[in-house]
Design an enzyme around this catalytic site. Sequence first.
Site, mmCIF file in Angstrom:
data_model
loop_
_atom_site.group_PDB
_atom_site.id
_atom_site.type_symbol
_atom_site.label_atom_id
_atom_site.label_comp_id
_atom_site.label_asym_id
_atom_site.label_seq_id
_atom_site.Cartn_x
_atom_site.Cartn_y
_atom_site.Cartn_z
ATOM 1 C CE1 TYR A 74 -4.214 -1.527 -0.192
ATOM 2 C CE2 TYR A 74 -3.139 -3.177 1.191
ATOM 3 C CZ TYR A 74 -4.188 -2.795 0.365
ATOM 4 O OH TYR A 74 -5.205 -3.674 0.097
ATOM 5 C CG ASP A 193 -6.024 1.962 -1.042
ATOM 6 O OD1 ASP A 193 -6.559 1.288 -0.132
ATOM 7 O OD2 ASP A 193 -5.100 2.780 -0.844
ATOM 8 C CD GLU A 218 -10.236 1.744 1.705
ATOM 9 O OE1 GLU A 218 -9.995 1.186 2.791
ATOM 10 O OE2 GLU A 218 -9.365 2.371 1.048
ATOM 11 C CG ASP A 248 -24.994 10.805 -8.626
ATOM 12 O OD1 ASP A 248 -25.393 10.175 -9.623
ATOM 13 O OD2 ASP A 248 -25.287 12.001 -8.419
ATOM 14 C CG ASP A 302 -7.452 -1.551 5.992
ATOM 15 O OD1 ASP A 302 -6.250 -1.758 6.239
ATOM 16 O OD2 ASP A 302 -7.845 -1.016 4.948
#
Length: 415
Positions: A74, A193, A218, A248, A302
């Site tokens: 990450y 992410d 996410e 949206d 997480d």
Amino acid sequence: MDQMVSDDKFEEQAARVGGIIKNGREILFQAFNWESNKDNWWSKLEDKVTDLAESGFTSAWLPPPTQSLSRDGYLPQNLYCLDSCYGSLLELKSLLHKMNEHNLRAMADVVINHRIGTTQGSNGKYNRYDGIPISWDEHAVTSCSGGKGNKSTGDNFDGVPNIDHTQEFVRKDIIEWLIWLRRSVGFQDFRFDFTKGYAAKFVKEYIEESKPLFAVGEYWDSCEYSPPDSGLNYNQDNHRQRIINWIDSTGGLCAAFDFTTKGILQEAVKGELWRLRDPEGKPPGVMGWWPSRSVTFIENHDTGSTQGHWPFPSDHIMEGYAYILTHPGIPTVFYDHFYDQEPSLHDEIAKLMQIRKCQDIHSRSSVKILEARSDLYSAIIDEKLCMKIGDGPWCPSEPEWRLAASGDRYAVWHK
């Protein structure tokens, strides 16, 4: 966009550019936990592909495949280097090949909010990318994270260079990389992410240009709690509305993890099942307002695993799956629950998945909530599946309902 959303205006565009599988019969698998980088993970997963496909999963979310400053992937650096702590490029391609043979799509974890530099810029921070592909300078980094680019269009991810997505050259390079992941490497789906870090319009552009078959973001926002005991508020409409607004803003092309449903469900199973019916009689998460874009889950790397930032109660796991695997939305099963739980939950979860498939429950299925009180929640889905969770005794009164599955504090019937 407020409250209940109609899919009609989005479906034609989604079908044209990708991002959402139209039939809504997806079941996702998160194929890693926080410790997976310590194993030869790609090879380990390859041994499980047959079981995952036979169980009914349609897509497996893999950990970030790129070279990274951190073992977990990450903190990416060289985006075109796919030799990582999870295994080599050859092992990854072998895994993806086997997944493709079994019609199990591979979902890439796309970490593009931030990127670790290779060399120091003019201010002494490592925000240049000399010597590796996509060799940006400080203008690719937001001004609020030490670069010479524009101000961030989202929240700052502290301590590392945040990518400035307003720069056309940055977006061009990212799009080329995403297309490479799709066409050359073999990924078919994307998970974006930390999407709070940059505007949703950029996710829309990336999906339009790279055309994943399915995409999910996410957008992890905090639920609303009240003093003095910091109890979860019953009404989480503002929370789910923020996720709805993000979806949206992607043009409806990207689904989102339903953190609202997770937050409510993990409190509800503790003896507060009344939480699972909102004031309008609908499910209280994103599932209740835009189910075809709601990716439901009860745990991830997480919230659970060895991080445990927001864990689901460990003695109520099957109640959680009995809920999300019988309800609309796109359910996700976590690796630890499917393979590492003691005693094993593999067969119970797989049974619920089989029932979902046989009864043709999908992301847009209708829900009629029958009971929602402290010790009992029951509902009928699409008039062909009936379920309950909680300690309270309950079963459907009509004789045509037949018990299909049951376990600790849950039961499912079908006609």
